[in-house]
Write an enzyme that holds these catalytic residues in place. Structure first.
Site, PDB file in Angstrom:
ATOM      1  N   GLU A  79      21.696   6.747   2.804  1.00 29.22           N
ATOM      2  CA  GLU A  79      22.173   7.459   3.314  1.00 29.22           C
ATOM      3  C   GLU A  79      23.162   8.008   3.059  1.00 29.22           C
ATOM      4  O   GLU A  79      24.341   8.139   4.571  1.00 29.22           O
ATOM      5  CB  GLU A  79      22.459   6.624   4.848  1.00 29.22           C
TER       6      GLU A  79
ATOM      7  N   GLN B 100       5.355   8.563  -0.878  1.00 30.26           N
ATOM      8  CA  GLN B 100       6.348   6.931  -2.671  1.00 30.26           C
ATOM      9  C   GLN B 100       5.850   7.335  -3.695  1.00 30.26           C
ATOM     10  O   GLN B 100       6.786   6.739  -4.682  1.00 30.26           O
ATOM     11  CB  GLN B 100       5.255   5.947  -1.105  1.00 30.26           C
TER      12      GLN B 100
ATOM     13  N   ASP C 201      49.390  27.764   9.100  1.00 32.48           N
ATOM     14  CA  ASP C 201      49.087  26.229   9.762  1.00 32.48           C
ATOM     15  C   ASP C 201      50.320  25.490   9.004  1.00 32.48           C
ATOM     16  O   ASP C 201      49.462  25.182   7.049  1.00 32.48           O
ATOM     17  CB  ASP C 201      47.737  25.621  10.243  1.00 32.48           C
TER      18      ASP C 201
ATOM     19  N   GLN D  56       0.847  -1.669   0.083  1.00 34.60           N
ATOM     20  CA  GLN D  56      -0.009   0.287   0.391  1.00 34.60           C
ATOM     21  C   GLN D  56       0.576   1.175  -0.235  1.00 34.60           C
ATOM     22  O   GLN D  56       1.450   1.952   1.242  1.00 34.60           O
ATOM     23  CB  GLN D  56      -1.279  -0.191   1.153  1.00 34.60           C
TER      24      GLN D  56
ATOM     25  N   ARG E 134      15.889  -6.581   0.483  1.00 34.27           N
ATOM     26  CA  ARG E 134      14.410  -5.432  -0.080  1.00 34.27           C
ATOM     27  C   ARG E 134      13.935  -6.032  -1.248  1.00 34.27           C
ATOM     28  O   ARG E 134      13.044  -6.053  -2.066  1.00 34.27           O
ATOM     29  CB  ARG E 134      14.399  -4.320   0.818  1.00 34.27           C
TER      30      ARG E 134
ATOM     31  N   ASP F 182      42.407  21.302   8.196  1.00 30.49           N
ATOM     32  CA  ASP F 182      43.114  22.348   8.289  1.00 30.49           C
ATOM     33  C   ASP F 182      43.482  24.224   8.081  1.00 30.49           C
ATOM     34  O   ASP F 182      44.149  25.324   8.737  1.00 30.49           O
ATOM     35  CB  ASP F 182      44.267  21.858   7.412  1.00 30.49           C
TER      36      ASP F 182
ATOM     37  N   GLU G 202      52.266  28.543  13.193  1.00 28.59           N
ATOM     38  CA  GLU G 202      51.977  27.294  13.907  1.00 28.59           C
ATOM     39  C   GLU G 202      53.205  26.407  13.698  1.00 28.59           C
ATOM     40  O   GLU G 202      54.250  26.500  12.736  1.00 28.59           O
ATOM     41  CB  GLU G 202      50.972  26.119  14.022  1.00 28.59           C
TER      42      GLU G 202
END
Length: 610
Positions: free
Chosen positions: A256, A143, A401, A138, A202, A542, A458
């Site tokens: 993801e 979707q 740096d 359904q 799936r 950095d 640095e």
């Protein structure tokens, strides 16, 4: 009859600062029709039954019959009893190269499913329900929209909230793609191999439950890959660059995406694979994870710059959430309150409204990161980005740096204009290919160009030699020294803590304006790590650390001399409004001295310090 809203009991955490993002259910439109009391949702403008039991009755579950002996009912027929036609003896899987006796009705139905993916999904796709067995899928409204977009567009990016059922809809699309196309290879990429394997499982289930006339024959049916007799295949991979190199995919699905570390390297490997074919597809789905690489992909898609078709869906797309614990329609009022109370408002916004909040614990707040804009400029041969050309009457300060490993970390040089009240980044050198032997010469070129500005270096493993070469060999007198022996600053826990805190205030209070795109991107992944700050796994810091050096320098008394300021207190510069408010709140007490006695007259809301 509508009940008046009780402001004490009807507060919702989403409604902040006078903005009403969710209306109280008592304000919804209502009607009675067909013996059912209906309520109109504020989210999609559709009418829903007041009782959840009526909703379930209108959207009842449809079971798919087990048909293995009536081939004339081809819509549900599977030749399960004929083991010779089954793959590896599995009753739901048809073996490769099995002949099908096609009828005109079957051909027409096959074509209809090929041309209309929503019809295919709602008519033939099924899932296994724990209580009801095999039932029809359904589809939710979102979707259906996703299926149409993924089917019609070449590149799609979906920004979705959690637990919407996106794996189901993606599995249906992948099944449709390989069943109705010949010789198409599909790659599923995810943060971990187990996650991509879940999407493949799936998809396999969707193919497995298709009737025989729609299901291609199975050549291979493995845990990490499948191959069909029409030449199409699907493979599940972890999202490393090596996973796609050497392969040619007709479609790549990235699951993801926002949670994939080192995504830039993977993306560089993916792009040539997709660009090898004019009709190759790429689909990205994810929940936001701060303002990282996915934020850039999504923003470019929304602005129409990347060719990706954007689509988003949030928590209210799941209609069951619009009913409360008493099974009465409240348009998601109770569900959203309970979810927020179980976590936090910021987490709810990110995970359920697909909003881009700052990654948990970022140095710069998410709200500030979201509005920080960059200027796109083309760097020169050394990797120097010039945002503003030097002007003779302006004052500049640089911080450096140095990279500790060639080809890995980057050299980062910032040139800051400190002439006005608001400081501004005017130039950035960013490179991981320059040898530290020639770096002093390159740095000196830009320092001289910007009015021979002072530079604070640095003193890490390579920084010592760079500072020494710049000061002694090239005789550049603008090197800022901490002592007679230190040609720069040695980073300690204290200097880093003060530098980070100061930098946060400078940027969030708009005292320091950043123009460099890569610098802003590093801020999005520069977050809390234990009791300190560092780049998240797979990212660099950095550029940020070079600005931390500037933040530390701005708190030192010598900064006044290099910035050519007569007098400056950084707190007064950055927090002028807050200090003014404090001054107004705590007005001094006025003492009145008369001839006979002394008395005091307090100013209203005053405060005596005696």
């Amino acid at each position: 009859m509508e009940q008046p809203i009780n402001v004490l009991n009807d507060f919702h955490p989403l409604n902040e600062a006078g903005k009403i993002l969710i209306k109280h259910p008592s304000l919804a439109e209502r009607k009675d029709e067909d013996g059912i009391h209906w309520i109109k949702s504020q989210w999609d403008g559709k009418w829903y039954p007041e009782k959840f039991s009526d909703y379930l009755r209108l959207h009842k579950i449809v079971k798919i019959p087990n048909n293995s002996d009536k081939p004339e009912l081809f819509q549900t027929y599977k030749d399960k009893n004929n083991k010779r036609s089954r793959y590896m003896g599995l009753p739901n899987l048809k073996r490769a190269n099995i002949k099908t006796q096609w009828t005109r009705e079957m051909v027409e139905e096959w074509k209809k499913c090929r041309d209309d993916i929503v019809y295919f999904a709602e008519t033939y796709c099924a899932i296994t329900h724990i209580d009801y067995g095999v039932i029809k899928v359904q589809l939710r409204d979102y979707q259906r929209d996703m299926l149409k977009i993924m089917s019609s567009k070449r590149m799609t990016v979906c920004n979705l909230s959690r637990q919407l059922g996106k794996t189901t809809v993606v599995a249906i699309f992948l099944a449709h793609f390989v069943c109705f196309n010949k010789d198409k290879a599909v790659g599923i990429l995810a943060h971990k191999g187990s996650m991509s394997a879940e999407v493949l499982d799936r998809t396999k289930q969707a193919i497995e439950l298709l009737p025989d006339f729609l299901q291609p024959g199975i050549v291979e049916w493995n845990k990490g890959s499948i191959e069909l007799d029409n030449g199409s295949s699907i493979g599940a991979y972890a999202s490393s660059p090596d996973a796609v190199r050497g392969n040619s995919f007709a479609m790549i699905y990235i699951d993801e995406c926002a949670f994939i570390p080192n995504f830039h390297d993977s993306w560089l490997a993916i792009q040539p694979v997709i660009s090898s074919g004019r009709r190759s597809k790429i689909i990205i789905t994810t929940t936001p994870n701060g303002l990282n690489h996915f934020y850039d992909i999504w923003t470019a898609a929304v602005e129409g710059k990347s060719g990706f078709e954007p689509y988003t869906a949030i928590w209210n797309s799941v209609k069951e959430r619009l009913y409360n614990d008493e099974d009465i329609f409240d348009d998601g009022w109770q569900w959203s309150i309970q979810t927020i109370n179980g976590s936090s408002l910021a987490q709810f916004r990110q995970e359920h409204t697909a909003a881009f909040e700052g990654t948990s614990g970022t140095l710069i707040s998410g709200m500030k990161l979201a509005v920080m804009d960059f200027i796109e400029v083309t760097p020169d041969d050394h990797g120097f980005h010039q945002f503003k050309k030097p002007e003779p009457d302006r004052k500049y300060i640089a911080t450096l740096d140095c990279s500790e490993g060639r080809g890995q970390d980057y050299h980062a040089l910032h040139i800051i204009d400190v002439t006005d009240d608001v400081w501004e980044q005017v130039g950035v050198l960013h490179s991981n290919t320059i040898s530290h032997l020639i770096l002093p010469d390159i740095v000196m070129r830009y320092l001289v160009e910007y009015n021979e500005c002072p530079v604070y270096i640095e003193l890490n493993s390579t920084g010592v030699s760079v500072a020494k070469s710049l000061y002694m060999d090239l005789e550049y007198e603008g090197v800022i020294c901490d002592s007679y022996t230190d040609l720069g600053m040695k980073q300690t826990k204290r200097t880093k803590a003060v530098g980070c805190s100061t930098l946060k205030d400078l940027i969030e209070k708009d005292k320091l304006i950043i123009h460099h795109r890569a610098t802003i991107q590093e801020f999005r992944t520069f977050s809390e790590k234990g009791v300190s700050w560092a780049a998240e796994e797979g990212y660099h810091d950095d550029l940020v650390m070079s600005l931390v050096i500037f933040g530390w320098l701005s708190t030192q008394s010598k900064f006044i001399d290099y910035a050519d300021k007569d007098d400056m207190r950084l707190a007064s510069e950055v927090f002028s409004k807050e200090l003014q408010d404090m001054s107004d709140d705590y007005a001094p007490v006025i003492f009145v001295d008369s001839v006979h006695s002394a008395e005091y007259v307090p100013v209203s809301h005053g405060m005596s310090m005696v």
